[in-house]
Design a protein around this motif. Sequence first.
Motif, PDB file in Angstrom:
ATOM      1  N   TRP A 208     -65.440  41.852 -10.534  1.00  0.00           N
ATOM      2  CA  TRP A 208     -65.781  40.654  -9.765  1.00  0.00           C
ATOM      3  C   TRP A 208     -64.600  40.177  -8.919  1.00  0.00           C
ATOM      4  O   TRP A 208     -64.749  39.854  -7.747  1.00  0.00           O
ATOM      5  N   GLN A 209     -63.419  40.164  -9.500  1.00  0.00           N
ATOM      6  CA  GLN A 209     -62.233  39.707  -8.773  1.00  0.00           C
ATOM      7  C   GLN A 209     -61.868  40.639  -7.626  1.00  0.00           C
ATOM      8  O   GLN A 209     -61.288  40.207  -6.632  1.00  0.00           O
ATOM      9  N   GLY A 210     -62.213  41.923  -7.746  1.00  0.00           N
ATOM     10  CA  GLY A 210     -61.877  42.897  -6.708  1.00  0.00           C
ATOM     11  C   GLY A 210     -62.850  42.927  -5.553  1.00  0.00           C
ATOM     12  O   GLY A 210     -62.698  43.740  -4.635  1.00  0.00           O
ATOM     13  N   THR A 211     -63.830  42.053  -5.570  1.00  0.00           N
ATOM     14  CA  THR A 211     -64.860  42.016  -4.540  1.00  0.00           C
ATOM     15  C   THR A 211     -64.674  40.785  -3.655  1.00  0.00           C
ATOM     16  O   THR A 211     -64.386  39.705  -4.145  1.00  0.00           O
ATOM     17  N   SER A 212     -64.829  40.980  -2.355  1.00  0.00           N
ATOM     18  CA  SER A 212     -64.779  39.837  -1.426  1.00  0.00           C
ATOM     19  C   SER A 212     -66.005  38.966  -1.633  1.00  0.00           C
ATOM     20  O   SER A 212     -67.065  39.457  -2.037  1.00  0.00           O
ATOM     21  N   LYS A 213     -65.845  37.676  -1.355  1.00  0.00           N
ATOM     22  CA  LYS A 213     -66.948  36.734  -1.496  1.00  0.00           C
ATOM     23  C   LYS A 213     -67.052  35.854  -0.260  1.00  0.00           C
ATOM     24  O   LYS A 213     -66.037  35.467   0.314  1.00  0.00           O
ATOM     25  N   VAL A 214     -68.287  35.552   0.106  1.00  0.00           N
ATOM     26  CA  VAL A 214     -68.563  34.553   1.141  1.00  0.00           C
ATOM     27  C   VAL A 214     -69.466  33.521   0.475  1.00  0.00           C
ATOM     28  O   VAL A 214     -70.512  33.872  -0.071  1.00  0.00           O
ATOM     29  N   VAL A 215     -69.038  32.269   0.498  1.00  0.00           N
ATOM     30  CA  VAL A 215     -69.799  31.188  -0.126  1.00  0.00           C
ATOM     31  C   VAL A 215     -70.384  30.322   0.979  1.00  0.00           C
ATOM     32  O   VAL A 215     -69.661  29.876   1.874  1.00  0.00           O
ATOM     33  N   TYR A 216     -71.691  30.094   0.895  1.00  0.00           N
ATOM     34  CA  TYR A 216     -72.390  29.275   1.885  1.00  0.00           C
ATOM     35  C   TYR A 216     -72.694  27.928   1.252  1.00  0.00           C
ATOM     36  O   TYR A 216     -73.474  27.836   0.310  1.00  0.00           O
ATOM     37  N   SER A 217     -72.044  26.889   1.764  1.00  0.00           N
ATOM     38  CA  SER A 217     -72.249  25.554   1.228  1.00  0.00           C
ATOM     39  C   SER A 217     -71.830  24.512   2.243  1.00  0.00           C
ATOM     40  O   SER A 217     -70.772  24.625   2.857  1.00  0.00           O
ATOM     41  N   SER A 218     -72.659  23.488   2.365  1.00  0.00           N
ATOM     42  CA  SER A 218     -72.283  22.363   3.234  1.00  0.00           C
ATOM     43  C   SER A 218     -71.565  21.284   2.424  1.00  0.00           C
ATOM     44  O   SER A 218     -71.057  20.323   3.002  1.00  0.00           O
ATOM     45  N   THR A 219     -71.508  21.424   1.095  1.00  0.00           N
ATOM     46  CA  THR A 219     -70.918  20.381   0.255  1.00  0.00           C
ATOM     47  C   THR A 219     -69.663  20.801  -0.500  1.00  0.00           C
ATOM     48  O   THR A 219     -68.897  19.939  -0.912  1.00  0.00           O
ATOM     49  N   LEU A 220     -69.440  22.088  -0.695  1.00  0.00           N
ATOM     50  CA  LEU A 220     -68.263  22.543  -1.440  1.00  0.00           C
ATOM     51  C   LEU A 220     -67.003  22.276  -0.609  1.00  0.00           C
ATOM     52  O   LEU A 220     -66.906  22.737   0.527  1.00  0.00           O
ATOM     53  N   PRO A 221     -66.036  21.520  -1.149  1.00  0.00           N
ATOM     54  CA  PRO A 221     -64.847  21.209  -0.355  1.00  0.00           C
ATOM     55  C   PRO A 221     -63.933  22.405  -0.120  1.00  0.00           C
ATOM     56  O   PRO A 221     -63.338  22.537   0.943  1.00  0.00           O
ATOM     57  N   ALA A 222     -63.835  23.300  -1.115  1.00  0.00           N
ATOM     58  CA  ALA A 222     -62.970  24.474  -0.993  1.00  0.00           C
ATOM     59  C   ALA A 222     -63.356  25.469  -2.075  1.00  0.00           C
ATOM     60  O   ALA A 222     -63.993  25.116  -3.071  1.00  0.00           O
ATOM     61  N   THR A 223     -62.941  26.714  -1.894  1.00  0.00           N
ATOM     62  CA  THR A 223     -63.188  27.727  -2.916  1.00  0.00           C
ATOM     63  C   THR A 223     -62.005  27.765  -3.877  1.00  0.00           C
ATOM     64  O   THR A 223     -60.906  27.341  -3.539  1.00  0.00           O
ATOM     65  N   SER A 224     -62.255  28.292  -5.081  1.00  0.00           N
ATOM     66  CA  SER A 224     -61.217  28.327  -6.109  1.00  0.00           C
ATOM     67  C   SER A 224     -60.788  29.741  -6.473  1.00  0.00           C
ATOM     68  O   SER A 224     -60.043  29.929  -7.425  1.00  0.00           O
ATOM     69  N   THR A 225     -61.257  30.739  -5.711  1.00  0.00           N
ATOM     70  CA  THR A 225     -60.944  32.127  -6.023  1.00  0.00           C
ATOM     71  C   THR A 225     -60.343  32.837  -4.812  1.00  0.00           C
ATOM     72  O   THR A 225     -60.553  32.427  -3.667  1.00  0.00           O
ATOM     73  N   ALA A 226     -59.623  33.917  -5.107  1.00  0.00           N
ATOM     74  CA  ALA A 226     -58.997  34.718  -4.046  1.00  0.00           C
ATOM     75  C   ALA A 226     -60.064  35.490  -3.275  1.00  0.00           C
ATOM     76  O   ALA A 226     -61.174  35.700  -3.765  1.00  0.00           O
ATOM     77  N   ASP A 227     -59.713  35.927  -2.093  1.00  0.00           N
ATOM     78  CA  ASP A 227     -60.569  36.760  -1.250  1.00  0.00           C
ATOM     79  C   ASP A 227     -61.964  36.157  -1.101  1.00  0.00           C
ATOM     80  O   ASP A 227     -62.972  36.847  -1.226  1.00  0.00           O
ATOM     81  N   THR A 228     -61.998  34.830  -0.864  1.00  0.00           N
ATOM     82  CA  THR A 228     -63.252  34.099  -0.754  1.00  0.00           C
ATOM     83  C   THR A 228     -63.227  33.243   0.506  1.00  0.00           C
ATOM     84  O   THR A 228     -62.271  32.510   0.737  1.00  0.00           O
ATOM     85  N   ARG A 229     -64.279  33.387   1.294  1.00  0.00           N
ATOM     86  CA  ARG A 229     -64.403  32.626   2.540  1.00  0.00           C
ATOM     87  C   ARG A 229     -65.547  31.635   2.393  1.00  0.00           C
ATOM     88  O   ARG A 229     -66.593  31.956   1.843  1.00  0.00           O
TER      89      ARG A 229
END
Length: 187
Positions: free
Chosen positions: A79-100
């Motif tokens: 899981w940590q070795g995979t890039s992530k894209v998070v779609y949210s209008s309310t999340l202030p920021a992500t808490s993991t590496a390699d996450t947009r």
Amino acid sequence: MAKLTYVTNLSLDGYIEDERGAFDMIPPDDEVFAFTTDLVRPVDTFLYGRRLYEAMAVWETDPALAAQSDLAATFANVWQGTSKVVYSSTLPATSTADTRLERRFDLAAVKGMKDTADGDLSVGGANLAAQAFEAGLVDECHLLVLPVTVGGGKPGLPTGMRTDLELLDERRFGNGVLYLHYRTRGQ
């Protein structure tokens, strides 16, 4: 072109969570957990909604989770070795590496990602998946059907639309879970 897959657990009556919003439908099982890890191992990018991202982020933010077993440590590494894209209008920021963080689920951008990605993408979360299905972007579904009915909640597959599927694979697990792998017809 990369594939966009949808991987989800769902109850026998088709829900990914019950009416209270819980998705604790079946106790953990090593055989299913190892299989799921292998299933997501080839994914290069996860596309998540806020709620699923927050549930999954613990695989990076809580080291005690990975320390529970070798299986948990392997999943955490995948899981940590995979890039992530998070779609949210309310999340202030992500808490993991390699996450947009993206403020909206832009279907044209997802199609562009499929066209240019070196590896496969996986959409997670029923609402995002429904949008991707409606746009014809989902190539395959990996469904882990749990031996429980919950009577209502959040549907795991899009409602109000038809999607024709071709069965590619199936597997039964000792705890009653059934794995179904489908390709969307026309893909």
